[in-house]
Design a protein around this motif. Structure first.
Motif, PDB file in Angstrom:
ATOM      1  N   SER A 270       0.828  -1.210   0.000  1.00 56.40           N
ATOM      2  CA  SER A 270       0.000   0.000   0.000  1.00 56.40           C
ATOM      3  C   SER A 270       0.862   1.261   0.000  1.00 56.40           C
ATOM      4  N   PRO A 271       0.515   2.255  -0.826  1.00 53.74           N
ATOM      5  CA  PRO A 271       1.265   3.524  -0.852  1.00 53.74           C
ATOM      6  C   PRO A 271       0.611   4.630  -0.012  1.00 53.74           C
ATOM      7  N   LEU A 272      -0.207   4.255   0.977  1.00 49.68           N
ATOM      8  CA  LEU A 272      -0.959   5.251   1.742  1.00 49.68           C
ATOM      9  C   LEU A 272      -0.086   6.121   2.642  1.00 49.68           C
ATOM     10  N   MET A 273       1.087   5.636   3.023  1.00 45.58           N
ATOM     11  CA  MET A 273       1.901   6.347   4.002  1.00 45.58           C
ATOM     12  C   MET A 273       2.432   7.675   3.466  1.00 45.58           C
ATOM     13  N   GLY A 274       2.650   7.779   2.154  1.00 52.77           N
ATOM     14  CA  GLY A 274       3.284   8.961   1.574  1.00 52.77           C
ATOM     15  C   GLY A 274       2.594  10.278   1.881  1.00 52.77           C
ATOM     16  N   PRO A 275       1.302  10.447   1.546  1.00 55.14           N
ATOM     17  CA  PRO A 275       0.645  11.730   1.823  1.00 55.14           C
ATOM     18  C   PRO A 275       0.575  12.082   3.305  1.00 55.14           C
ATOM     19  N   ILE A 276       0.467  11.067   4.152  1.00 59.98           N
ATOM     20  CA  ILE A 276       0.372  11.338   5.596  1.00 59.98           C
ATOM     21  C   ILE A 276       1.697  11.896   6.111  1.00 59.98           C
ATOM     22  N   LYS A 277       2.804  11.300   5.681  1.00 62.08           N
ATOM     23  CA  LYS A 277       4.103  11.858   6.069  1.00 62.08           C
ATOM     24  C   LYS A 277       4.301  13.244   5.447  1.00 62.08           C
ATOM     25  N   GLY A 278       3.768  13.440   4.253  1.00 63.41           N
ATOM     26  CA  GLY A 278       3.874  14.755   3.619  1.00 63.41           C
ATOM     27  C   GLY A 278       3.197  15.837   4.436  1.00 63.41           C
ATOM     28  N   VAL A 279       2.076  15.508   5.090  1.00 62.44           N
ATOM     29  CA  VAL A 279       1.405  16.480   5.960  1.00 62.44           C
ATOM     30  C   VAL A 279       2.322  16.873   7.105  1.00 62.44           C
ATOM     31  N   GLY A 280       2.968  15.879   7.722  1.00 61.38           N
ATOM     32  CA  GLY A 280       3.883  16.171   8.825  1.00 61.38           C
ATOM     33  C   GLY A 280       5.069  17.010   8.392  1.00 61.38           C
ATOM     34  N   PHE A 281       5.659  16.692   7.246  1.00 51.95           N
ATOM     35  CA  PHE A 281       6.785  17.476   6.741  1.00 51.95           C
ATOM     36  C   PHE A 281       6.342  18.888   6.363  1.00 51.95           C
ATOM     37  N   GLY A 282       5.147  19.004   5.771  1.00 52.19           N
ATOM     38  CA  GLY A 282       4.665  20.319   5.370  1.00 52.19           C
ATOM     39  C   GLY A 282       4.479  21.244   6.559  1.00 52.19           C
ATOM     40  N   VAL A 283       3.877  20.742   7.644  1.00 52.26           N
ATOM     41  CA  VAL A 283       3.686  21.562   8.841  1.00 52.26           C
ATOM     42  C   VAL A 283       5.024  21.820   9.528  1.00 52.26           C
ATOM     43  N   GLY A 284       5.891  20.790   9.563  1.00 54.44           N
ATOM     44  CA  GLY A 284       7.168  20.929  10.261  1.00 54.44           C
ATOM     45  C   GLY A 284       8.118  21.909   9.608  1.00 54.44           C
ATOM     46  N   THR A 285       8.034  22.068   8.293  1.00 56.04           N
ATOM     47  CA  THR A 285       8.954  22.960   7.578  1.00 56.04           C
ATOM     48  C   THR A 285       8.257  24.233   7.084  1.00 56.04           C
ATOM     49  N   ASN A 286       7.025  24.445   7.499  1.00 55.93           N
ATOM     50  CA  ASN A 286       6.258  25.618   7.043  1.00 55.93           C
ATOM     51  C   ASN A 286       6.113  25.667   5.524  1.00 55.93           C
ATOM     52  N   ASP A 287       6.127  24.489   4.901  1.00 57.30           N
ATOM     53  CA  ASP A 287       5.976  24.408   3.449  1.00 57.30           C
ATOM     54  C   ASP A 287       4.487  24.185   3.155  1.00 57.30           C
ATOM     55  N   PHE A 288       3.760  25.272   3.008  1.00 63.86           N
ATOM     56  CA  PHE A 288       2.315  25.165   2.866  1.00 63.86           C
ATOM     57  C   PHE A 288       1.909  24.581   1.524  1.00 63.86           C
ATOM     58  N   ARG A 289       2.747  24.749   0.527  1.00 65.03           N
ATOM     59  CA  ARG A 289       2.465  24.118  -0.757  1.00 65.03           C
ATOM     60  C   ARG A 289       2.520  22.594  -0.614  1.00 65.03           C
ATOM     61  N   LEU A 290       3.546  22.098   0.099  1.00 67.64           N
ATOM     62  CA  LEU A 290       3.665  20.661   0.352  1.00 67.64           C
ATOM     63  C   LEU A 290       2.484  20.175   1.199  1.00 67.64           C
ATOM     64  N   LEU A 291       2.082  20.984   2.194  1.00 66.91           N
ATOM     65  CA  LEU A 291       0.965  20.599   3.045  1.00 66.91           C
ATOM     66  C   LEU A 291      -0.328  20.469   2.233  1.00 66.91           C
ATOM     67  N   LEU A 292      -0.617  21.435   1.380  1.00 66.61           N
ATOM     68  CA  LEU A 292      -1.846  21.397   0.590  1.00 66.61           C
ATOM     69  C   LEU A 292      -1.837  20.234  -0.400  1.00 66.61           C
ATOM     70  N   ASP A 293      -0.686  20.015  -1.048  1.00 65.07           N
ATOM     71  CA  ASP A 293      -0.590  18.883  -1.979  1.00 65.07           C
ATOM     72  C   ASP A 293      -0.796  17.558  -1.248  1.00 65.07           C
TER      73      ASP A 293
END
Length: 512
Positions: A115-138
């Motif tokens: 399953s590839p489900l883990m990718g977007p969930i980790k992306g949310v954490g990285f987006g909030v952690g690095t203030n990368d709102f583009r990454l968070l929205l994607d």
């Protein structure tokens, strides 16, 4: 002359002192160069500081150089869902749904591995952690896509499958608890540490199995397909908890490693973001704590009930057979006992009730289900007959009539047995049937099938089947009722399909 002698003495002393110093230095140097010489520190302050430094060097994750750019790029690659990723997701959802449907843990694990489900969930954490709102929205957009696809595929499967029975693997995803929060939290931490180190070969598959993102989504689809919104809500809540803990652990670890922030916020806004994140996390996790407490209380209640039945009820008579049903409620818990081979009168029931407090069951109601006492019925019938038929030999006539009725009933039973033996279409190969049950239900150590006959008040003889089962010691009490229900339904189906025998119900009695 004397001054010259004094000078010579001073020179001799200096030379001797120099020799002593050089000798000491030589010894010190030899001690350092000699690997067999070990210096043991005796200063307590130095010992404590050295030990603390050693422990920090082992546990610290900041001593490693991280390629921040490479890590972020790999995270961005993992959140994209198009092309082959979508098909992998759909196939993994189908595999997981089939595994849940047939109650196969191995198949479910296989689905979680691909399953590839883990990718977007980790992306949310990285987006909030690095203030990368583009990454968070994607990440949020792609997470919504994955959830929508997963629910659609699982609902479609459970609509078309002919198997609709509830099983342990499905039921386990409908009641999340605080333990699931801990599993997702520690699994998320292990996953983000491995990701930042670039060591995904063995850790990420293990995290995928431990956090179990696929089964809750499939169970939610099962709830929609069956119209059971309780199952849908429980499974959806479990998926939310797992996703939140994985994203949260990723966020905190990224902040701990001080990944560079893409967009710097004012301290006031950043503080507000942290507060909102904390409040949302508490609100999401709090119900799981309540569910865990309820699960613990129910487990204690069922354990005390089992001890009460084994040590009190079953000790009443060696022939008694008891089938218990436990219903846990905060204010109205009860134990229902189906009793055969014994009649519990008021005296016995009162004795059981007096001993409930010894097992912390003083507020629990005990409901008894049993047939009427045969001896009492006979005595009442004899008394009524004597009252209505005053005269000589009335008792003897009654006994003679009763004996004739019994002989006639026994003859009818023998005729039915001979008819069943002669009719090949009504014979079941019980040895093959029991062997099949042992394969399909490995939770049972022994399975017994008893065939008996009964005659009602209209002298009609019915064939009855009774199953007695002995569970494996590892089977939990909460699983036993569901297993007994499933094997009872299976046996009814076998009787109808292979022997043409229709049974309203088949009672299953647990022997342990």
């Amino acid at each position: 002359m004397s001054e010259m002698i004094e000078d010579d003495n001073l020179e001799g002393k200096d030379e001797g002192q120099n020799k002593d110093n050089s000798s000491a230095n030589s010894k010190k140097g030899n001690r350092k160069d000699d690997p067999t010489k070990i210096h043991i520190e005796t200063n307590p302050v130095e010992i404590i500081s050295g030990t603390a430094g050693f422990i920090r060097s082992i546990l610290s994750l900041r001593n490693v150089e991280y390629d921040h750019k490479t890590v972020i790029e790999s995270v961005k690659e993992g959140i994209v869902f198009k092309g082959y990723n979508v098909y992998i997701l759909m196939f993994s959802i189908l595999i997981a749904s089939i595994g849940l449907n047939v109650d196969s843990t191995a198949v479910i694990i296989g689905a979680m591995l691909i399953s590839p489900l883990m990718g977007p969930i980790k992306g949310v954490g990285f987006g909030v952690g690095t203030n990368d709102f583009r990454l968070l929205l994607d990440s949020l957009k792609n997470l919504g896509v994955t959830v929508g696809i997963s629910l659609a595929v699982s609902v479609l499967y459970f609509w078309v499958t002919p198997i609709h029975e509830m099983n342990d693997n499905i039921f386990a995803r409908t009641e999340p608890s605080f333990l699931d929060v801990l599993i997702a939290l520690f699994g998320g931490l292990a996953g983000v540490i491995a990701h930042t180190q670039g060591k995904n070969d063995t850790v990420i598959p293990g995290v995928a199995i431990a956090t179990a993102l696929m089964p809750p989504l499939c169970t939610a689809g099962y709830g929609i397909a069956e119209g059971n919104w309780h199952y849908f809500a429980g499974a959806s809540y479990l998926f939310l908890l797992n996703s939140l803990m994985i994203a949260g652990s990723t966020f905190f670890f990224v902040r701990y490693l001080k990944f560079p922030k893409k967009e710097y916020l004012t301290p006031k806004i950043e503080k507000r973001v942290r507060v909102y994140t904390l409040v949302f996390t508490i609100l999401a996790v709090a119900p799981s704590g309540y569910l865990f407490y309820k699960m613990t209380k129910r487990s204690i209640f069922e354990g005390n009930s089992i001890d009460f039945i084994n040590n009190v009820v079953k000790k009443t008579d060696e022939n008694i057979l008891v089938t218990p049903t436990y219903t846990f409620d905060w204010n109205d818990s009860k134990i229902e006992l189906s009793i055969t081979n014994y009649f519990a009168d008021n005296k016995v029931v009162n004795m059981w009730n007096r001993q409930k407090s010894n097992y912390d069951l003083q507020d629990v109601d005990i409901i008894i289900h049993q047939d009427e006492d045969v001896n009492t019925i006979v005595q009442e019938a004899l008394f009524e007959y004597d009252q209505n038929n005053r005269g000589a030999n009335t008792l003897a006539e009654l006994l003679s009539q009763r004996e004739n009725d019994l002989l006639r009933a026994n003859q009818e039973i023998e005729d039915i047995q001979l008819k069943i033996l002669d009719d090949k279409s009504h014979q079941l190969e019980f040895d093959h049937l029991l062997a099949g049950f042992k394969i399909d239900y490995p939770e049972y150590k022994q399975i017994y099938i008893n065939e008996s006959f009964s005659m009602n008040s209209e002298n009609v003889v019915d064939t009855l089947y009774l199953m007695s089962v002995e569970f494996d010691e590892n089977v939990q009490p909460s699983q036993r009722l569901d297993l007994n229900s499933r094997i009872s339904q299976r046996f009814k189906l076998e009787l109808h399909q292979k022997a043409g025998i229709v049974q309203d119900s088949v009672r299953v009695i647990s022997l342990n």
